[in-house]
Design a protein around this motif. Structure first.
Motif, PDB file in Angstrom:
ATOM      1  N   ALA A 287       0.824  -1.211   0.000  1.00  0.00           N
ATOM      2  CA  ALA A 287       0.000   0.000   0.000  1.00  0.00           C
ATOM      3  C   ALA A 287       0.855   1.257   0.000  1.00  0.00           C
ATOM      4  O   ALA A 287       0.434   2.308  -0.497  1.00  0.00           O
ATOM      5  CB  ALA A 287      -0.932   0.002   1.220  1.00  0.00           C
ATOM      6  N   LEU A 288       2.074   1.147   0.546  1.00  0.00           N
ATOM      7  CA  LEU A 288       2.955   2.324   0.553  1.00  0.00           C
ATOM      8  C   LEU A 288       3.330   2.734  -0.879  1.00  0.00           C
ATOM      9  O   LEU A 288       3.640   3.908  -1.127  1.00  0.00           O
ATOM     10  CB  LEU A 288       4.234   2.004   1.342  1.00  0.00           C
ATOM     11  N   GLN A 289       3.282   1.775  -1.795  1.00  0.00           N
ATOM     12  CA  GLN A 289       3.635   2.080  -3.177  1.00  0.00           C
ATOM     13  C   GLN A 289       2.447   2.570  -3.990  1.00  0.00           C
ATOM     14  O   GLN A 289       2.611   2.894  -5.160  1.00  0.00           O
ATOM     15  CB  GLN A 289       4.206   0.810  -3.854  1.00  0.00           C
ATOM     16  N   ASN A 290       1.277   2.585  -3.404  1.00  0.00           N
ATOM     17  CA  ASN A 290       0.054   2.960  -4.116  1.00  0.00           C
ATOM     18  C   ASN A 290      -0.245   4.437  -3.872  1.00  0.00           C
ATOM     19  O   ASN A 290      -0.652   4.824  -2.769  1.00  0.00           O
ATOM     20  CB  ASN A 290      -1.104   2.090  -3.633  1.00  0.00           C
ATOM     21  N   PRO A 291      -0.035   5.288  -4.851  1.00  0.00           N
ATOM     22  CA  PRO A 291      -0.306   6.716  -4.636  1.00  0.00           C
ATOM     23  C   PRO A 291      -1.793   7.022  -4.526  1.00  0.00           C
ATOM     24  O   PRO A 291      -2.181   8.114  -4.118  1.00  0.00           O
ATOM     25  CB  PRO A 291       0.319   7.382  -5.865  1.00  0.00           C
ATOM     26  N   GLN A 292      -2.663   6.111  -4.913  1.00  0.00           N
ATOM     27  CA  GLN A 292      -4.100   6.329  -4.862  1.00  0.00           C
ATOM     28  C   GLN A 292      -4.739   5.735  -3.597  1.00  0.00           C
ATOM     29  O   GLN A 292      -5.936   5.450  -3.565  1.00  0.00           O
ATOM     30  CB  GLN A 292      -4.751   5.689  -6.116  1.00  0.00           C
ATOM     31  N   LEU A 293      -3.960   5.549  -2.587  1.00  0.00           N
ATOM     32  CA  LEU A 293      -4.461   4.944  -1.349  1.00  0.00           C
ATOM     33  C   LEU A 293      -5.527   5.841  -0.716  1.00  0.00           C
ATOM     34  O   LEU A 293      -5.329   7.045  -0.549  1.00  0.00           O
ATOM     35  CB  LEU A 293      -3.303   4.738  -0.360  1.00  0.00           C
ATOM     36  N   THR A 294      -6.654   5.220  -0.419  1.00  0.00           N
ATOM     37  CA  THR A 294      -7.755   5.979   0.172  1.00  0.00           C
ATOM     38  C   THR A 294      -7.694   5.878   1.711  1.00  0.00           C
ATOM     39  O   THR A 294      -7.073   4.956   2.274  1.00  0.00           O
ATOM     40  CB  THR A 294      -9.097   5.443  -0.312  1.00  0.00           C
ATOM     41  N   PRO A 295      -8.341   6.803   2.419  1.00  0.00           N
ATOM     42  CA  PRO A 295      -8.341   6.736   3.899  1.00  0.00           C
ATOM     43  C   PRO A 295      -8.944   5.450   4.421  1.00  0.00           C
ATOM     44  O   PRO A 295      -8.454   4.888   5.405  1.00  0.00           O
ATOM     45  CB  PRO A 295      -9.175   7.963   4.294  1.00  0.00           C
ATOM     46  N   ASP A 296      -9.997   4.952   3.753  1.00  0.00           N
ATOM     47  CA  ASP A 296     -10.629   3.732   4.256  1.00  0.00           C
ATOM     48  C   ASP A 296      -9.693   2.541   4.126  1.00  0.00           C
ATOM     49  O   ASP A 296      -9.616   1.680   5.029  1.00  0.00           O
ATOM     50  CB  ASP A 296     -11.919   3.454   3.477  1.00  0.00           C
ATOM     51  N   GLU A 297      -8.967   2.470   2.981  1.00  0.00           N
ATOM     52  CA  GLU A 297      -8.030   1.365   2.810  1.00  0.00           C
ATOM     53  C   GLU A 297      -6.914   1.430   3.854  1.00  0.00           C
ATOM     54  O   GLU A 297      -6.500   0.409   4.416  1.00  0.00           O
ATOM     55  CB  GLU A 297      -7.445   1.398   1.392  1.00  0.00           C
ATOM     56  N   ALA A 298      -6.423   2.634   4.100  1.00  0.00           N
ATOM     57  CA  ALA A 298      -5.340   2.791   5.087  1.00  0.00           C
ATOM     58  C   ALA A 298      -5.811   2.379   6.479  1.00  0.00           C
ATOM     59  O   ALA A 298      -5.099   1.672   7.215  1.00  0.00           O
ATOM     60  CB  ALA A 298      -4.844   4.240   5.094  1.00  0.00           C
ATOM     61  N   LEU A 299      -7.009   2.831   6.871  1.00  0.00           N
ATOM     62  CA  LEU A 299      -7.538   2.453   8.190  1.00  0.00           C
ATOM     63  C   LEU A 299      -7.742   0.958   8.276  1.00  0.00           C
ATOM     64  O   LEU A 299      -7.494   0.347   9.325  1.00  0.00           O
ATOM     65  CB  LEU A 299      -8.852   3.198   8.454  1.00  0.00           C
ATOM     66  N   HIS A 300      -8.218   0.355   7.187  1.00  0.00           N
ATOM     67  CA  HIS A 300      -8.443  -1.079   7.182  1.00  0.00           C
ATOM     68  C   HIS A 300      -7.132  -1.828   7.394  1.00  0.00           C
ATOM     69  O   HIS A 300      -7.055  -2.781   8.200  1.00  0.00           O
ATOM     70  CB  HIS A 300      -9.091  -1.510   5.863  1.00  0.00           C
ATOM     71  N   LEU A 301      -6.056  -1.424   6.679  1.00  0.00           N
ATOM     72  CA  LEU A 301      -4.768  -2.091   6.814  1.00  0.00           C
ATOM     73  C   LEU A 301      -4.196  -1.913   8.230  1.00  0.00           C
ATOM     74  O   LEU A 301      -3.644  -2.847   8.820  1.00  0.00           O
ATOM     75  CB  LEU A 301      -3.789  -1.547   5.772  1.00  0.00           C
ATOM     76  N   LEU A 302      -4.330  -0.704   8.776  1.00  0.00           N
ATOM     77  CA  LEU A 302      -3.789  -0.469  10.125  1.00  0.00           C
ATOM     78  C   LEU A 302      -4.541  -1.274  11.172  1.00  0.00           C
ATOM     79  O   LEU A 302      -3.940  -1.801  12.109  1.00  0.00           O
ATOM     80  CB  LEU A 302      -3.850   1.025  10.447  1.00  0.00           C
ATOM     81  N   ARG A 303      -5.882  -1.370  11.039  1.00  0.00           N
ATOM     82  CA  ARG A 303      -6.632  -2.168  12.004  1.00  0.00           C
ATOM     83  C   ARG A 303      -6.302  -3.654  11.855  1.00  0.00           C
ATOM     84  O   ARG A 303      -6.310  -4.395  12.833  1.00  0.00           O
ATOM     85  CB  ARG A 303      -8.133  -1.933  11.810  1.00  0.00           C
ATOM     86  N   ARG A 304      -5.979  -4.086  10.648  1.00  0.00           N
ATOM     87  CA  ARG A 304      -5.601  -5.477  10.435  1.00  0.00           C
ATOM     88  C   ARG A 304      -4.261  -5.750  11.132  1.00  0.00           C
ATOM     89  O   ARG A 304      -4.071  -6.803  11.754  1.00  0.00           O
ATOM     90  CB  ARG A 304      -5.492  -5.763   8.927  1.00  0.00           C
ATOM     91  N   ILE A 305      -3.318  -4.758  11.012  1.00  0.00           N
ATOM     92  CA  ILE A 305      -2.034  -4.927  11.717  1.00  0.00           C
ATOM     93  C   ILE A 305      -2.235  -4.968  13.234  1.00  0.00           C
ATOM     94  O   ILE A 305      -1.634  -5.784  13.917  1.00  0.00           O
ATOM     95  CB  ILE A 305      -1.080  -3.766  11.305  1.00  0.00           C
ATOM     96  N   GLU A 306      -3.152  -4.117  13.703  1.00  0.00           N
ATOM     97  CA  GLU A 306      -3.403  -4.081  15.166  1.00  0.00           C
ATOM     98  C   GLU A 306      -3.985  -5.417  15.609  1.00  0.00           C
ATOM     99  O   GLU A 306      -3.597  -5.959  16.668  1.00  0.00           O
ATOM    100  CB  GLU A 306      -4.366  -2.937  15.485  1.00  0.00           C
ATOM    101  N   ALA A 307      -4.942  -5.966  14.862  1.00  0.00           N
ATOM    102  CA  ALA A 307      -5.551  -7.218  15.249  1.00  0.00           C
ATOM    103  C   ALA A 307      -4.532  -8.374  15.197  1.00  0.00           C
ATOM    104  O   ALA A 307      -4.530  -9.270  16.063  1.00  0.00           O
ATOM    105  CB  ALA A 307      -6.734  -7.533  14.336  1.00  0.00           C
ATOM    106  N   ALA A 308      -3.651  -8.341  14.167  1.00  0.00           N
ATOM    107  CA  ALA A 308      -2.660  -9.415  14.052  1.00  0.00           C
ATOM    108  C   ALA A 308      -1.604  -9.303  15.140  1.00  0.00           C
ATOM    109  O   ALA A 308      -1.020 -10.308  15.592  1.00  0.00           O
ATOM    110  CB  ALA A 308      -2.009  -9.342  12.675  1.00  0.00           C
ATOM    111  N   ASP A 309      -1.344  -8.065  15.616  1.00  0.00           N
ATOM    112  CA  ASP A 309      -0.321  -7.869  16.654  1.00  0.00           C
ATOM    113  C   ASP A 309      -0.768  -8.423  17.987  1.00  0.00           C
ATOM    114  O   ASP A 309       0.040  -8.805  18.841  1.00  0.00           O
ATOM    115  CB  ASP A 309      -0.002  -6.382  16.752  1.00  0.00           C
ATOM    116  N   HIS A 310      -2.059  -8.453  18.227  1.00  0.00           N
ATOM    117  CA  HIS A 310      -2.561  -8.980  19.500  1.00  0.00           C
ATOM    118  C   HIS A 310      -2.777 -10.476  19.412  1.00  0.00           C
ATOM    119  O   HIS A 310      -3.075 -11.088  20.387  1.00  0.00           O
ATOM    120  CB  HIS A 310      -3.888  -8.302  19.856  1.00  0.00           C
TER     121      HIS A 310
END
Length: 391
Positions: free
Chosen positions: A368-391
């Motif tokens: 996603a860091l390479q995607n210049p068209q990243l939307t806020p919803d996609e970014a929030l989704h990826l971050l929440r996925r990282i948070e869930a996987a971290d726990h």
């Protein structure tokens, strides 16, 4: 306020203990503080003291001192002695003896000057005379007033019209020596001078007219000053017989503190109060000691995302926001896995197990860091996925 409500009993106990301790200290101070002891007459500000008369003499060039020794120890510089009525507890003689009377008699005969305002058992017989000449032995303060006028038109009494005296219901009688009446109230002589070989004695039936309360009445102060000037025209040293008032100079006793003054019951109570105070202060110190610093709290990734996502979304900076948050996640994971803080995201991914959900989430985030068209919803989704996987 909540503390006071919860600990009201303890606060009241500490307050009562502190008040009792302060009161106990006040009692101890009062027992040894000379300000609480009876003051000598010549320097007392009481209504029946004669501090005003002493200050009047000082303002007119006379040296006023306090005599705290018996008559046999009269200072050599004493030129005039002022004797007021002694307290009843000294009427029996106190610390005086026949030697004191003889010493006072000898001092007068050699040229001493004496202001005498009452009979005194410590005086020599030659001063007391017979019953007709005696002054009242016990002179109580009285509110009955009389006005006395000068008898003789003496030049040194110019301007003296009347002296306001307390009516002691007494009258002076002539003596065998040279005797000069000064004040009268009709048929009674209230004040007189008489010569005692080389000395001179001024005697008066009343002593209240020289007190702080009466000195300013009529011509009282002027008459008293005129008498002193007549006896000591060139000035001199005037001693007030404070020893006769009970302020006798003795060997100073050792200082006594609280334990030497307070009775045994007060000492026991004081010791108990001190113990209670120590226990209460120790208890307060254990319960309400100094505040301890709270350990630093790292905010959860979700809180960080929710706080900054809206800001970056409004500024149209989704990609920088996602990159910043992901970099913070990388540093946390490196610290937890023991990797160098400068390790890249790819190095972190390679360090994770292949079947780890967190690795898959980080791989998606790296893409996603390479995607210049990243939307806020996609970014929030990826971050929440990282948070869930971290726990």
């Amino acid at each position: 306020m909540q503390f006071l409500r919860e600990r009201l009993g303890l606060v009241l106990l500490v307050g009562v203990v502190a008040a009792l301790l302060l009161y106990s200290l006040h009692l101890a101070q009062a027992a040894r503080d000379p300000r609480f002891a009876p003051k000598p007459l010549s320097y007392s500000q009481h209504r029946y003291g004669v501090k005003g008369f002493a200050r009047l003499l000082e303002r007119n060039g006379y040296t006023v001192r306090s005599l705290k020794r018996t008559h046999r120890r009269l200072p050599k510089d004493a030129e005039m002695l002022v004797i007021f009525p002694p307290p009843f507890r000294l009427d029996g003689g106190g610390d005086w003896s026949a030697e004191d009377a003889d010493a006072l008699d000898a001092w007068l005969r050699k040229g001493g000057r004496l202001l005498l305002f009452s009979e005194d058992t410590r005086l020599p017989d030659s001063l007391r005379g017979d019953a007709r000449n005696r002054l009242p032995i016990a002179q109580f303060p009285t509110d009955r007033q009389i006005n006395a006028q000068p008898i003789l038109p003496a030049p040194w009494l110019d301007g003296i019209q009347r002296v306001r005296l307390a009516d002691q219901r007494a009258s002076l009688s002539p003596r065998e020596e040279r005797w000069v009446p000064l004040l009268h109230t009709g048929g009674a002589v209230e004040a007189a001078l008489w010569y005692y070989e080389k000395g001179i004695v001024f005697e008066c039936t009343d002593w209240q007219w020289l007190t702080n309360e009466r000195l300013r009445e009529a011509d009282n102060g002027a008459f008293a000053l005129a008498v002193v000037r007549k006896l000591l025209p060139k000035g001199g040293v005037v001693y007030f017989d404070d020893a006769g008032q009970g302020d006798l100079e003795r060997e100073a006793p050792p200082p006594r503190g609280f334990w030497g003054v307070a009775p045994m019951g007060m000492r026991i109570a004081f010791a108990h109060l001190m113990l209670i105070t120590v226990v209460a202060l120790y208890s307060l110190g254990k319960r309400f000691g100094l505040p301890r610093p709270a350990p630093p709290r790292a905010p959860a990734l979700g809180e960080y995302v929710d706080a900054l996502a809206g800001v970056y979304e409004r500024t149209q900076a989704v990609q920088p926001a996602f990159e910043t948050i992901l970099d913070d996640v990388r540093r946390r994971l490196c610290r937890r896995l023991g990797m160098p803080a400068g390790a890249t995201l790819l190095q972190l991914i390679q360090a994770l197990p292949p079947d780890s959900p967190l690795r898959d989430a980080l791989v998606e985030a790296h893409r996603a860091l390479q995607n210049p068209q990243l939307t806020p919803d996609e970014a929030l989704h990826l971050l929440r996925r990282i948070e869930a996987a971290d726990h």
